[in-house]
Design an enzyme around this catalytic site. Structure first.
Site, PDB file in Angstrom:
ATOM      1  N   ASN A  11      -1.386  53.831  32.956  1.00  0.00           N
ATOM      2  CA  ASN A  11      -2.640  53.123  33.228  1.00  0.00           C
ATOM      3  C   ASN A  11      -2.677  52.433  34.587  1.00  0.00           C
ATOM      4  O   ASN A  11      -3.728  51.935  34.998  1.00  0.00           O
ATOM      5  CB  ASN A  11      -2.975  52.107  32.106  1.00  0.00           C
ATOM      6  N   ARG A  18      -9.554  49.029  35.803  1.00  0.00           N
ATOM      7  CA  ARG A  18      -9.319  48.444  34.478  1.00  0.00           C
ATOM      8  C   ARG A  18      -9.148  46.920  34.577  1.00  0.00           C
ATOM      9  O   ARG A  18      -8.459  46.422  35.481  1.00  0.00           O
ATOM     10  CB  ARG A  18      -8.075  49.072  33.845  1.00  0.00           C
ATOM     11  N   TYR A  23      -5.865  42.401  36.476  1.00  0.00           N
ATOM     12  CA  TYR A  23      -5.012  43.209  37.364  1.00  0.00           C
ATOM     13  C   TYR A  23      -5.491  43.256  38.812  1.00  0.00           C
ATOM     14  O   TYR A  23      -4.796  43.832  39.665  1.00  0.00           O
ATOM     15  CB  TYR A  23      -4.894  44.641  36.803  1.00  0.00           C
ATOM     16  N   ALA A  78       2.734  49.197  29.692  1.00  0.00           N
ATOM     17  CA  ALA A  78       2.960  48.828  28.289  1.00  0.00           C
ATOM     18  C   ALA A  78       4.305  49.330  27.758  1.00  0.00           C
ATOM     19  O   ALA A  78       4.832  48.779  26.789  1.00  0.00           O
ATOM     20  CB  ALA A  78       1.819  49.348  27.421  1.00  0.00           C
ATOM     21  N   HIS A  81       7.267  46.990  26.867  1.00  0.00           N
ATOM     22  CA  HIS A  81       7.393  46.202  25.649  1.00  0.00           C
ATOM     23  C   HIS A  81       8.064  46.950  24.499  1.00  0.00           C
ATOM     24  O   HIS A  81       8.435  46.338  23.514  1.00  0.00           O
ATOM     25  CB  HIS A  81       6.007  45.697  25.232  1.00  0.00           C
ATOM     26  N   GLU A  99      12.072  44.971  37.845  1.00  0.00           N
ATOM     27  CA  GLU A  99      10.866  45.196  37.037  1.00  0.00           C
ATOM     28  C   GLU A  99       9.746  44.335  37.606  1.00  0.00           C
ATOM     29  O   GLU A  99       9.946  43.142  37.848  1.00  0.00           O
ATOM     30  CB  GLU A  99      11.163  44.800  35.588  1.00  0.00           C
ATOM     31  N   HIS A 101       5.544  43.211  37.266  1.00  0.00           N
ATOM     32  CA  HIS A 101       4.256  43.219  36.567  1.00  0.00           C
ATOM     33  C   HIS A 101       3.223  42.533  37.433  1.00  0.00           C
ATOM     34  O   HIS A 101       3.498  41.456  37.999  1.00  0.00           O
ATOM     35  CB  HIS A 101       4.357  42.488  35.229  1.00  0.00           C
ATOM     36  N   SER A 103       0.401  41.181  36.311  1.00  0.00           N
ATOM     37  CA  SER A 103       0.002  39.973  35.590  1.00  0.00           C
ATOM     38  C   SER A 103       1.251  39.236  35.103  1.00  0.00           C
ATOM     39  O   SER A 103       2.339  39.814  35.070  1.00  0.00           O
ATOM     40  CB  SER A 103      -0.880  40.354  34.396  1.00  0.00           C
ATOM     41  N   ARG A 108       0.268  35.946  28.428  1.00  0.00           N
ATOM     42  CA  ARG A 108      -0.691  36.815  27.752  1.00  0.00           C
ATOM     43  C   ARG A 108      -0.355  36.967  26.252  1.00  0.00           C
ATOM     44  O   ARG A 108       0.335  36.133  25.697  1.00  0.00           O
ATOM     45  CB  ARG A 108      -0.754  38.151  28.504  1.00  0.00           C
ATOM     46  N   ARG A 112       3.319  41.057  24.626  1.00  0.00           N
ATOM     47  CA  ARG A 112       3.731  41.306  26.017  1.00  0.00           C
ATOM     48  C   ARG A 112       4.885  40.391  26.448  1.00  0.00           C
ATOM     49  O   ARG A 112       5.417  40.524  27.535  1.00  0.00           O
ATOM     50  CB  ARG A 112       2.554  41.100  26.977  1.00  0.00           C
TER      51      ARG A 112
HETATM   52  C1  DQA Z   1       1.472  45.293  33.241  1.00  0.00           C
HETATM   53  C2  DQA Z   1       1.549  44.395  32.005  1.00  0.00           C
HETATM   54  C3  DQA Z   1       1.644  45.230  30.738  1.00  0.00           C
HETATM   55  O1  DQA Z   1       1.686  44.397  29.600  1.00  0.00           O
HETATM   56  C4  DQA Z   1       0.432  46.148  30.617  1.00  0.00           C
HETATM   57  O2  DQA Z   1       0.555  46.961  29.486  1.00  0.00           O
HETATM   58  C5  DQA Z   1       0.182  46.936  31.844  1.00  0.00           C
HETATM   59  C6  DQA Z   1       0.349  46.305  33.144  1.00  0.00           C
HETATM   60  C7  DQA Z   1       1.257  44.470  34.527  1.00  0.00           C
HETATM   61  O3  DQA Z   1       1.461  45.023  35.593  1.00  0.00           O
HETATM   62  O4  DQA Z   1       0.840  43.309  34.449  1.00  0.00           O
HETATM   63  O5  DQA Z   1      -0.223  48.094  31.782  1.00  0.00           O
HETATM   64  O6  DQA Z   1       2.704  45.984  33.375  1.00  0.00           O
END
Ligand code: DQA
Length: 143
Positions: A11, A18, A23, A78, A81, A99, A101, A103, A108, A112
């Site tokens: 995604n 989205r 994001y 996602a 998780h 790693e 992210h 957000s 959240r 998550r």
């Molecule tokens: C994400 C956070 C994940 O929980 C979510 O499923 C995403 C984007 C982020 O970049 O904040 O697809 O990885």
């Protein structure tokens, strides 16, 4: 010259479309352009890859080992998780991984708050938007 792999999971190709309140409005291509520009200033090379498929991501991670990349920056989306398979792929190769992210996953929904990927990474950057990728690149290139 060190080469780093930036891997975007499911995604993330829809970033900018989205849930923009979460994001942001930059497209993934905009974000990737910033990563490439920053890599030039650091004097390193980046390869950038996105897939919506778990197996394809695992194949790419394994290829990072075969290509002897110096570090991996991964936003597993996602899969962070619950993908023990991506975790195992990263655990199986001796390449420092960060790693990222966009957000702050800890602000959240409860599901998550757990990353099964984080324990096999050198570190995690969460909630800093697209700058998270640049921070990760800076940290890995300084190693
Ligand atoms: C994400 C956070 C994940 O929980 C979510 O499923 C995403 C984007 C982020 O970049 O904040 O697809 O990885």
């Amino acid at each position: 010259m060190k080469t780093f792999a930036v891997i975007h999971g499911p995604n993330l190709n829809f970033t900018g479309v989205r849930e923009t309140a979460i994001y942001g409005s930059q497209s993934l291509e905009d974000i990737n352009d910033s990563i490439r520009a920053y890599a030039i200033t650091l004097g390193c090379k980046v390869t950038i890859f996105q897939s919506n498929s778990e197996g394809v991501l695992i194949d790419y991670i394994q290829n990072c080992y075969l290509d002897a990349v110096s570090g991996i920056i991964i936003n597993p989306g996602a899969y962070s998780h619950y993908s023990y398979a991506i975790r195992d792929a990263l655990a199986g190769i001796p390449i420092p991984t960060v790693e990222v992210h966009l957000s702050n996953i800890y602000k959240r929904e409860g599901f998550r708050h757990t990353s099964v990927i984080a324990p096999v990474c050198a570190g995690q950057i969460t909630g800093m938007g697209p700058n998270g990728y640049l921070l990760a690149l800076s940290a890995l290139s300084a190693e």
